[in-house]
Enzyme design. Structure first.
Site, PDB file in Angstrom:
ATOM      1  N   CYS A  68       0.818  -1.222   0.000  1.00  0.00           N
ATOM      2  CA  CYS A  68       0.000   0.000   0.000  1.00  0.00           C
ATOM      3  C   CYS A  68       0.847   1.265   0.000  1.00  0.00           C
ATOM      4  O   CYS A  68       0.509   2.244  -0.675  1.00  0.00           O
ATOM      5  CB  CYS A  68      -0.964   0.002   1.189  1.00  0.00           C
ATOM      6  SG  CYS A  68      -0.192   0.231   2.809  1.00  0.00           S
ATOM      7  N   HIS A 107      -1.670   1.461   7.343  1.00  0.00           N
ATOM      8  CA  HIS A 107      -2.165   1.455   5.967  1.00  0.00           C
ATOM      9  C   HIS A 107      -2.315   2.899   5.497  1.00  0.00           C
ATOM     10  O   HIS A 107      -2.577   3.790   6.313  1.00  0.00           O
ATOM     11  CB  HIS A 107      -3.525   0.739   5.897  1.00  0.00           C
ATOM     12  CG  HIS A 107      -4.099   0.635   4.522  1.00  0.00           C
ATOM     13  ND1 HIS A 107      -3.504  -0.089   3.517  1.00  0.00           N
ATOM     14  CD2 HIS A 107      -5.223   1.180   3.973  1.00  0.00           C
ATOM     15  CE1 HIS A 107      -4.239   0.003   2.416  1.00  0.00           C
ATOM     16  NE2 HIS A 107      -5.281   0.778   2.667  1.00  0.00           N
ATOM     17  N   ASP A 122      -8.270   3.709  -3.064  1.00  0.00           N
ATOM     18  CA  ASP A 122      -7.277   2.870  -2.395  1.00  0.00           C
ATOM     19  C   ASP A 122      -6.883   1.729  -3.326  1.00  0.00           C
ATOM     20  O   ASP A 122      -7.643   0.792  -3.531  1.00  0.00           O
ATOM     21  CB  ASP A 122      -7.852   2.323  -1.090  1.00  0.00           C
ATOM     22  CG  ASP A 122      -6.843   1.517  -0.284  1.00  0.00           C
ATOM     23  OD1 ASP A 122      -5.711   1.319  -0.771  1.00  0.00           O
ATOM     24  OD2 ASP A 122      -7.190   1.087   0.829  1.00  0.00           O
TER      25      ASP A 122
END
Length: 295
Positions: A68, A107, A122
């Site tokens: 991420c 995250h 995302d």
């Protein structure tokens, strides 16, 4: 760094005159179908540097994926280049085993504002909990997509992201597999606030994830990629292909165990990844085995 080179990497060649929702959606879908969510560097003896140039070189020029911190950072740069009103947010992943969100942020995700409306973008969660379109930031509203129904719930300034799960049909099993019954059909994914963040705030996290023996990223070599029909996932020596809505409210899951040689071939054939250093596949037993639920 060059936006046209990034477009070539994600096979995007459409007009992008306006920083609108349609363009955002198309770029996002190209991104998640071209750039895998993967942590292979840490299982190849490579260090992951959290700076934009390093991330760009790795993903765009070496045609790798990333986790991420990398994938969303690259997408943040690209969308900013195109004139989007965008910021980085920090999230706390939900841990099903503990039935709780992590105490520390682990995250990153993106918030984009278009015509006064906020959207969550995302590209870095991977697996079956990867949305395929930007999600409007609105509390309590179901937002159906091909992977399933997503929703946000807001409580006192904290936003909670969740997905309605489908049943899984695994051909080797005579009865359709359902996720842990006592948890119901809602899978909590992560929580976040709307406090804008800078990528440098995640340097410590980037280091921690690479050295801590307790994280799933250390215990499993992971590579997942969204496809037109569903997703591919390689965890250790286990290759899984998911086709969404194979039957009504049911996803098809096909699982294959690979040899070391087949792992390398699968990375090339399914994920378009050719590694510079030798991968040591890892899949520590005793962790939740169903990557579809974990990732």
């Amino acid at each position: 760094m060059n936006i046209q080179e990034y477009f070539a990497r994600i096979s995007y060649n459409e007009p992008h005159k306006d920083a609108d929702l349609q363009t955002l959606t198309i770029i996002f879908q190209h991104h998640i179908q071209a750039i895998p969510f993967e942590n292979l560097s840490m299982h190849c003896g490579e260090t992951i540097e959290l700076d934009l140039q390093s991330t760009y070189n790795k993903i765009v020029r070496k045609r790798r994926g990333g986790w991420c911190l990398e994938s969303n950072h690259l997408l943040f740069w690209a969308l900013q280049e195109l004139g989007y009103d965008i910021c980085i947010l920090g999230g706390n992943s939900y841990e099903p085993a503990q039935r709780a969100y992590t105490a520390e942020i682990n995250h990153i995700l993106l918030k984009v504002v278009i015509n006064g409306n906020s959207y969550i973008v995302d590209a870095g969660f991977g697996g079956a909990y990867q949305a395929w379109q930007p999600l409007m930031l609105i509390s309590g509203q179901d937002q159906p997509q091909i992977p399933g129904i997503f929703r946000f719930m807001e409580d006192n300034g904290t936003w909670y992201f969740e997905k309605v799960k489908r049943k899984l049909y695994i051909p080797e099993q005579s009865v359709p597999f359902t996720h842990t019954p006592e948890l119901g059909n809602i899978r909590k994914i992560y929580a976040f606030t709307l406090k804008p963040r800078h990528i440098n705030e995640f340097q410590e996290l980037n280091t921690y994830l690479q050295v801590s023996p307790d994280t799933i990223l250390q215990k499993k070599s992971i590579c997942t990629l969204q496809t037109i029909e569903g997703l591919y996932a390689l965890v250790g020596w286990t290759f899984t292909e998911v086709k969404y809505n194979y039957m009504e409210d049911m996803d098809l899951v096909q699982i294959t165990t690979l040899t070391d040689e087949e792992v390398e071939k699968t990375l090339k054939d399914k994920f378009n990844i050719v590694l510079e250093n030798k991968l040591v596949p890892v899949n520590v037993c005793g962790l939740p085995p169903n990557l579809v639920d974990k990732l």
